[in-house]
Motif scaffolding. Sequence first.
Motif, mmCIF file in Angstrom:
data_model
loop_
_atom_site.group_PDB
_atom_site.id
_atom_site.type_symbol
_atom_site.label_atom_id
_atom_site.label_comp_id
_atom_site.label_asym_id
_atom_site.label_seq_id
_atom_site.Cartn_x
_atom_site.Cartn_y
_atom_site.Cartn_z
ATOM 1 N N ALA A 228 0.815 -1.216 0.000
ATOM 2 C CA ALA A 228 0.000 0.000 0.000
ATOM 3 C C ALA A 228 0.852 1.271 0.000
ATOM 4 O O ALA A 228 0.314 2.365 -0.182
ATOM 5 N N ARG A 229 2.150 1.139 0.186
ATOM 6 C CA ARG A 229 3.022 2.308 0.212
ATOM 7 C C ARG A 229 3.126 2.930 -1.181
ATOM 8 O O ARG A 229 3.054 2.238 -2.191
ATOM 9 N N LYS A 230 3.321 4.241 -1.209
ATOM 10 C CA LYS A 230 3.477 4.935 -2.484
ATOM 11 C C LYS A 230 4.778 4.521 -3.159
ATOM 12 O O LYS A 230 4.803 4.188 -4.337
ATOM 13 N N ASN A 231 5.867 4.547 -2.412
ATOM 14 C CA ASN A 231 7.162 4.076 -2.904
ATOM 15 C C ASN A 231 7.556 2.861 -2.081
ATOM 16 O O ASN A 231 7.846 2.972 -0.900
ATOM 17 N N ILE A 232 7.563 1.699 -2.708
ATOM 18 C CA ILE A 232 7.843 0.455 -1.999
ATOM 19 C C ILE A 232 9.350 0.270 -1.903
ATOM 20 O O ILE A 232 10.032 0.189 -2.915
ATOM 21 N N PRO A 233 9.889 0.202 -0.660
ATOM 22 C CA PRO A 233 11.324 -0.013 -0.508
ATOM 23 C C PRO A 233 11.693 -1.474 -0.718
ATOM 24 O O PRO A 233 10.825 -2.351 -0.714
ATOM 25 N N HIS A 234 12.979 -1.736 -0.862
ATOM 26 C CA HIS A 234 13.451 -3.115 -0.997
ATOM 27 C C HIS A 234 13.119 -3.915 0.255
ATOM 28 O O HIS A 234 12.654 -5.045 0.177
ATOM 29 N N THR A 235 13.354 -3.314 1.421
ATOM 30 C CA THR A 235 13.073 -3.976 2.693
ATOM 31 C C THR A 235 12.266 -3.047 3.586
ATOM 32 O O THR A 235 12.656 -1.907 3.795
#
Length: 130
Positions: A33-40
Amino acid sequence: MSFFQKMASKILPPAAAKHLAETATAAVQATLARKNIPHTNTVINPTTHYTSGQHHHVGGQAWNVISGPEKGGQRAFMMVQNLGYQLNKFLTGGVGHRVGNSNALVPYQPKSTALTVRNDSNAPGKFPKL
């Protein structure tokens, strides 16, 4: 109101939505659901809480949600790593971000497989010629 809902209401909504979930499945959904999905992304199920200074200290079951590259508008894979019980810090002011490197790339560090011990390290005969 459950303890989880009480905790989520104490931590500001942007951080709670990204870093709090009750199950591993909900942790993946919070990451997606995050706008920018991080690697971890580290997600925690809060079972303990206390405030000290400028931080909320939240303890509970935690997971690292690791996402693969994006292909055709979808993630190639999502993987959940169980971290066991963890204690996390969240800022009480601003947007309430989790304190730590949960949004940073995790560098790969290979484990050393061999170790060479030299007694006379300054003796020229101990080293091969380059």
